[in-house]
Design an enzyme around this catalytic site. Structure first.
Site: not given
Length: 537
Positions: A80, A315, A321, A424-425, A461, A519, A522
């Site tokens: 964040g 998650c 990521y 790439d991820d 999500c 989980c 997504c």
């Protein structure tokens, strides 16, 4: 310009500090999507990061708790970047906390002056990325409330899936709410003692926390501070991460932390910052666990179990990521999982090529795994300009694509005349990979084969991650072959869901299948608690 708030007492704002709320967009369901003002989000954005620290031994402590928390938040900055805050306590007064929080990055918010005003023996911190809740000062955490038993500070990572039901229950008790934030809801829930709680000798905070957890099974990790204690709380599904570290003497070096006397204890969303603050990883907070941290150490005070027929739901995109690669989850380093994702991807989707490379830095670990498994050399083909802002702040698709060109340069000597496998991820909207492919082909690459070290994102999500609506996710519009044509790649392939789970579990020892689980909502649309309207909690 100073955009932070400074106070040496309990913050006086009304209820605030909602943790990241994201659009609850599902098939055939209609919700209003709200994005932060002035932001156009083109990819996934992570939720938040929480951190807490408490000194051991005699108080006042010689450890600069505020500085420890600040450095801990710096290590969580990837979770964040819009706002942050720290709340500290001397442990003697239940009515006075030191508070400093505001908008912006950690290094812009905190300086020597603000850290000095945050002196204390324990404290908690938070770094936030807003999604649905506006990017405004009122939503900064930690959130502080007055109770009849003194001040209470809360920092929250996640999103309550049954927030509307919980909101109605709080309002039915005659409690007023001034925002739609989850964190205010949590605070107000903790302010009310459950009917069966015995509180003759003061508030029973573990009982209050347990009562809240039975009302809201997911999704959250919390740090809660009251006077001289910190409670670390993780939902019973273990959806969001939380771990404990031990502050050790600086002379310990690489010695065994269990042999050293604790100078303090820390709790964090991730372990990646522990070494930089002189702490060592101890263990994770278990799903449903309530851990109490005091100057004498930490202990489990309660565990709230999930239903027997429900599995853990950590998650899985923390591995793919969100988390920093040097963090530890479930006894393994995130980097090693990403490396294994690349190996699995090479087994599933091999291709004739000359070199393997990555989109820095997100795909680098997986690219090394792919190169090792396919016996191809790894070579850098993209040079990242670290002084260009993130591409999602651009106001239009055209300028966003130009932003990609500014963000990367091509190492033409490495890619000219070569067939390149570019790792790439993830791919979210698909806006950025096309310009990168064009950049490499303009630099002389003969072929560019895209390999994605995660399955296609197809569902949003609602547990604290801002993933765009189904209509915006490129995987719902184009299959892999169509997407390759759309972005100009010679081929494109994703890692399978089964392959991702296999990679995550490769280095794990699973003794009890009910104690593990992920989980993948997504990716599969299989939400651990169903859709919000269907929840019976």
């Amino acid at each position: 310009m100073d955009n932070s708030t400074k106070s040496n007492d309990v913050c006086g704002e009304p209820s605030s500090s909602g943790c990241c709320k994201n659009p609850k967009m599902f098939p055939d369901k209609k919700y209003k999507e709200v994005q932060p003002k002035g932001k156009e989000v083109t990819g996934m954005t992570c939720e938040c990061g929480v951190f807490g620290a408490i000194a051991c031994g005699d108080w006042p402590t010689q450890i600069d708790i505020a500085q420890v928390i600040c450095l801990g938040l710096v290590a969580l900055q990837h979770r964040g970047q819009e706002s942050a805050g720290i709340v500290t306590s001397d442990g003697a007064s239940s009515k006075k906390f030191n508070v400093h929080k505001g908008m912006g990055m950690i290094n812009n918010l905190f300086n020597d002056e603000s850290i000095n005003r945050l002196r204390g023996n324990l404290g908690i911190g938070h770094t936030r990325y807003s999604t649905a809740a506006a990017s405004e000062m009122v939503n900064c955490q930690p959130f502080v409330v007055h109770t009849s038993h003194g001040a209470l500070a809360i920092a929250h990572n996640g999103e309550l899936v049954n927030c509307e039901q919980l909101r109605r229950e709080v309002l039915d008790r005659g409690v007023g709410l001034s925002t739609h934030s989850d964190s205010e809801l949590i605070a107000q829930s903790l302010c009310c003692a459950p009917e069966d709680a015995s509180e003759h000798d003061g508030p029973n905070w573990p009982a209050r926390i347990r009562h809240f957890m039975t009302l809201a099974p997911l999704s959250y990790s919390l740090v809660v501070m009251h006077k001289d204690k910190i409670y670390a709380v993780r939902d019973s599904y273990g959806n969001r991460p939380l771990c404990i570290g031990k502050i050790v003497p600086i002379t310990l070096g690489a010695g065994k932390p269990e042999d050293a006397q604790a100078e303090g204890w820390v709790v964090s969303s991730e372990s990646c910052g522990f070494l930089s603050i002189g702490a060592r990883y101890v263990r994770e907070v278990e799903p449903g666990e309530i851990v109490e941290l005091t100057r004498n150490g930490f202990r489990t005070v309660d565990i709230v179990e999930r239903p027997d027929y429900k599995r853990m739901a950590f998650c899985i995109f923390e591995y793919v990521y969100f988390a920093r690669s040097d963090s530890i989850f479930e006894g393994q380093m995130v980097y090693s999982v990403r490396l294994q994702c690349g190996r699995q991807l090479a087994r599933e989707s091999p291709v004739d090529a000359d070199i393997v490379s990555s989109v820095p830095e997100s795909g680098t670990a997986a690219a090394h795994g792919y190169a090792r498994e396919s016996n191809l050399p790894f070579a850098e083909v993209l040079c990242k300009n670290r002084y260009v802002g993130r591409t999602f702040i651009q106001p239009s698709t055209r300028l966003r694509k130009l932003g990609v060109a500014k963000k990367f340069g091509a190492l033409s000597e490495n890619c000219a005349g070569k067939r390149v496998v570019l790792i790439d991820d993830s791919i979210v909207r698909g806006n950025t990979i096309g310009p990168i492919i064009k950049l490499l082909k303009d630099a002389g690459a003969i072929e560019v084969h895209i390999r994605i070290a995660s399955p296609p994102l197809q569902y949003p999500c609602y547990m604290g991650i801002n993933i765009p609506t189904r209509e915006e996710l490129i995987a719902n519009k184009l299959n892999a072959k169509q997407l390759a044509s759309y972005v100009g790649a010679d081929s494109l392939a994703y890692l399978s869901v089964e392959g991702l789970v296999k990679a995550v579990e490769y280095n794990k020892t699973i003794s009890n299948p009910t104690k593990t689980g992920y989980c993948t909502a997504c990716l599969t649309g299989e939400y651990p608690g169903g859709l919000p309207e269907e929840l019976s909690w």
